[in-house]
Design a protein around this motif. Sequence first.
Motif, PDB file in Angstrom:
ATOM      1  N   SER A 192      33.627  11.837  19.308  1.00 60.66           N
ATOM      2  CA  SER A 192      34.069  11.186  18.071  1.00 60.66           C
ATOM      3  C   SER A 192      33.185   9.998  17.701  1.00 60.66           C
ATOM      4  N   CYS A 193      32.796   9.211  18.700  1.00 62.21           N
ATOM      5  CA  CYS A 193      32.068   7.968  18.436  1.00 62.21           C
ATOM      6  C   CYS A 193      30.546   8.119  18.479  1.00 62.21           C
ATOM      7  N   HIS A 194      30.058   9.095  19.220  1.00 62.05           N
ATOM      8  CA  HIS A 194      28.610   9.215  19.446  1.00 62.05           C
ATOM      9  C   HIS A 194      28.177  10.678  19.371  1.00 62.05           C
ATOM     10  N   ARG A 195      28.578  11.389  18.360  1.00 64.73           N
ATOM     11  CA  ARG A 195      28.436  12.841  18.346  1.00 64.73           C
ATOM     12  C   ARG A 195      27.025  13.313  18.673  1.00 64.73           C
ATOM     13  N   ASP A 196      26.032  12.945  17.853  1.00 66.72           N
ATOM     14  CA  ASP A 196      24.680  13.463  18.036  1.00 66.72           C
ATOM     15  C   ASP A 196      24.047  12.949  19.316  1.00 66.72           C
ATOM     16  N   ARG A 197      24.198  11.648  19.582  1.00 66.99           N
ATOM     17  CA  ARG A 197      23.620  11.070  20.798  1.00 66.99           C
ATOM     18  C   ARG A 197      24.250  11.682  22.040  1.00 66.99           C
ATOM     19  N   PHE A 198      25.554  11.876  22.012  1.00 65.51           N
ATOM     20  CA  PHE A 198      26.239  12.416  23.182  1.00 65.51           C
ATOM     21  C   PHE A 198      25.825  13.861  23.439  1.00 65.51           C
ATOM     22  N   ARG A 199      25.708  14.651  22.383  1.00 65.86           N
ATOM     23  CA  ARG A 199      25.261  16.037  22.548  1.00 65.86           C
ATOM     24  C   ARG A 199      23.861  16.075  23.161  1.00 65.86           C
ATOM     25  N   ARG A 200      22.992  15.165  22.713  1.00 67.74           N
ATOM     26  CA  ARG A 200      21.624  15.119  23.240  1.00 67.74           C
ATOM     27  C   ARG A 200      21.625  14.738  24.732  1.00 67.74           C
ATOM     28  N   ILE A 201      22.393  13.714  25.076  1.00 67.17           N
ATOM     29  CA  ILE A 201      22.469  13.277  26.473  1.00 67.17           C
ATOM     30  C   ILE A 201      23.050  14.373  27.354  1.00 67.17           C
ATOM     31  N   LEU A 202      24.092  15.032  26.875  1.00 65.37           N
ATOM     32  CA  LEU A 202      24.735  16.085  27.663  1.00 65.37           C
ATOM     33  C   LEU A 202      23.778  17.250  27.900  1.00 65.37           C
ATOM     34  N   ALA A 203      23.005  17.607  26.862  1.00 69.43           N
ATOM     35  CA  ALA A 203      22.015  18.675  27.031  1.00 69.43           C
ATOM     36  C   ALA A 203      20.968  18.278  28.062  1.00 69.43           C
ATOM     37  N   GLU A 204      20.555  17.006  28.066  1.00 65.61           N
ATOM     38  CA  GLU A 204      19.594  16.523  29.055  1.00 65.61           C
ATOM     39  C   GLU A 204      20.152  16.642  30.471  1.00 65.61           C
ATOM     40  N   GLU A 205      21.417  16.318  30.639  1.00 63.72           N
ATOM     41  CA  GLU A 205      22.040  16.381  31.964  1.00 63.72           C
ATOM     42  C   GLU A 205      22.192  17.831  32.437  1.00 63.72           C
ATOM     43  N   VAL A 206      22.508  18.738  31.525  1.00 58.65           N
ATOM     44  CA  VAL A 206      22.596  20.150  31.892  1.00 58.65           C
ATOM     45  C   VAL A 206      21.223  20.679  32.284  1.00 58.65           C
ATOM     46  N   ARG A 207      20.200  20.265  31.542  1.00 63.39           N
ATOM     47  CA  ARG A 207      18.832  20.688  31.849  1.00 63.39           C
ATOM     48  C   ARG A 207      18.403  20.161  33.219  1.00 63.39           C
ATOM     49  N   ALA A 208      18.780  18.924  33.524  1.00 64.13           N
ATOM     50  CA  ALA A 208      18.452  18.343  34.825  1.00 64.13           C
ATOM     51  C   ALA A 208      19.162  19.091  35.950  1.00 64.13           C
ATOM     52  N   MET A 209      20.416  19.474  35.710  1.00 61.87           N
ATOM     53  CA  MET A 209      21.152  20.226  36.727  1.00 61.87           C
ATOM     54  C   MET A 209      20.488  21.582  36.964  1.00 61.87           C
ATOM     55  N   ALA A 210      20.068  22.239  35.893  1.00 62.06           N
ATOM     56  CA  ALA A 210      19.421  23.541  36.028  1.00 62.06           C
ATOM     57  C   ALA A 210      18.121  23.438  36.811  1.00 62.06           C
ATOM     58  N   ALA A 211      17.468  22.255  36.716  1.00 61.31           N
ATOM     59  CA  ALA A 211      16.214  22.043  37.434  1.00 61.31           C
ATOM     60  C   ALA A 211      16.449  21.585  38.868  1.00 61.31           C
ATOM     61  N   GLY A 212      17.688  21.410  39.235  1.00 59.88           N
ATOM     62  CA  GLY A 212      17.999  21.014  40.601  1.00 59.88           C
ATOM     63  C   GLY A 212      18.133  19.534  40.811  1.00 59.88           C
ATOM     64  N   LYS A 213      18.090  18.744  39.745  1.00 57.07           N
ATOM     65  CA  LYS A 213      18.226  17.300  39.863  1.00 57.07           C
ATOM     66  C   LYS A 213      19.704  16.917  39.742  1.00 57.07           C
TER      67      LYS A 213
END
Length: 288
Positions: free
Chosen positions: A231-252
């Motif tokens: 609600s408060c950070h829609r675009d920024r939060f989606r971007r951060i969440l995608a970064e964290e998922v990508r990091a998890m997929a890379a094993g980080k």
Amino acid sequence: MNKTMRRNPWDALVPTYERWMEPCSALLAQAALEQAAPNSGSDLLDVAAGTGALAVEAAERGHSVHAIDTSSNMVGRLTERLRPYSGCSAALMDARDLRYGDDEFDAAFSVLGVLDCGYRTAKSLAEMVRVVRPGGVVGVVHWADPVGAPFFEPLGRAVDRLNDPGVGEFTAPFSEYLQRSEIEHALIGAGCADVRVESVQVPCAMPEPETFVDEMHPIFRMHSQYLAAVSCHRDRFRRILAEEVRAMAAGKGGHPVARANVASARVPHHAGRVELAVRAPHDLAEVD
């Protein structure tokens, strides 16, 4: 609809749950069935069955399965999936008030179900024991990690990266029955004997980073911090969440592996039933 009626939030989760949660819960269901090892052709009860990870697997193995859930949409979907199996059915029912007679089943299971019911857990376990014949088995599975499914790991890191006091630091979804000792005490308190608890790890499929939020939204919207962040950070939060998922997929930061405890116990042959003797987990001494 009557204004006093409240829609079950799980009704909206059927497609998402079946696609993303069931592959993981199906592996846990297999572990539960193999550990409990019910006799061939047993009459089984699946409590809080969801879309049927255990119920369908048990039916495939030749058992007669009756599955219950409090979500009408989950029950509807499970009814479809069980239709090809003779002697199997699904019904809308509360785990605290099972509409079955004493000693009606050879075994009762609940995968990622009744141990996530708070104060209702004790009553639900006692009901499962009540409907199982003496000498039968009760099997339960619950998360061994407070975040539960690995989907919540990148969500938690993304929430914390926002550093917004209005959203707060991430609060994990689970706090009870995460320890083997807690589950053992709960089953003993419900009247079981010969409790066996094992910790397992199983792989968990994840949506792609670019579609992660859209795929997981039906599940995440049950978490208040996710709703506040979106609600408060829609675009920024989606971007951060995608970064964290990508990091998890890379094993980080940890690969997508689900950690759970699988437990089974025997219903004793002695006469009499335990009414209710399960203490809250925070009252238990840590013995692990």
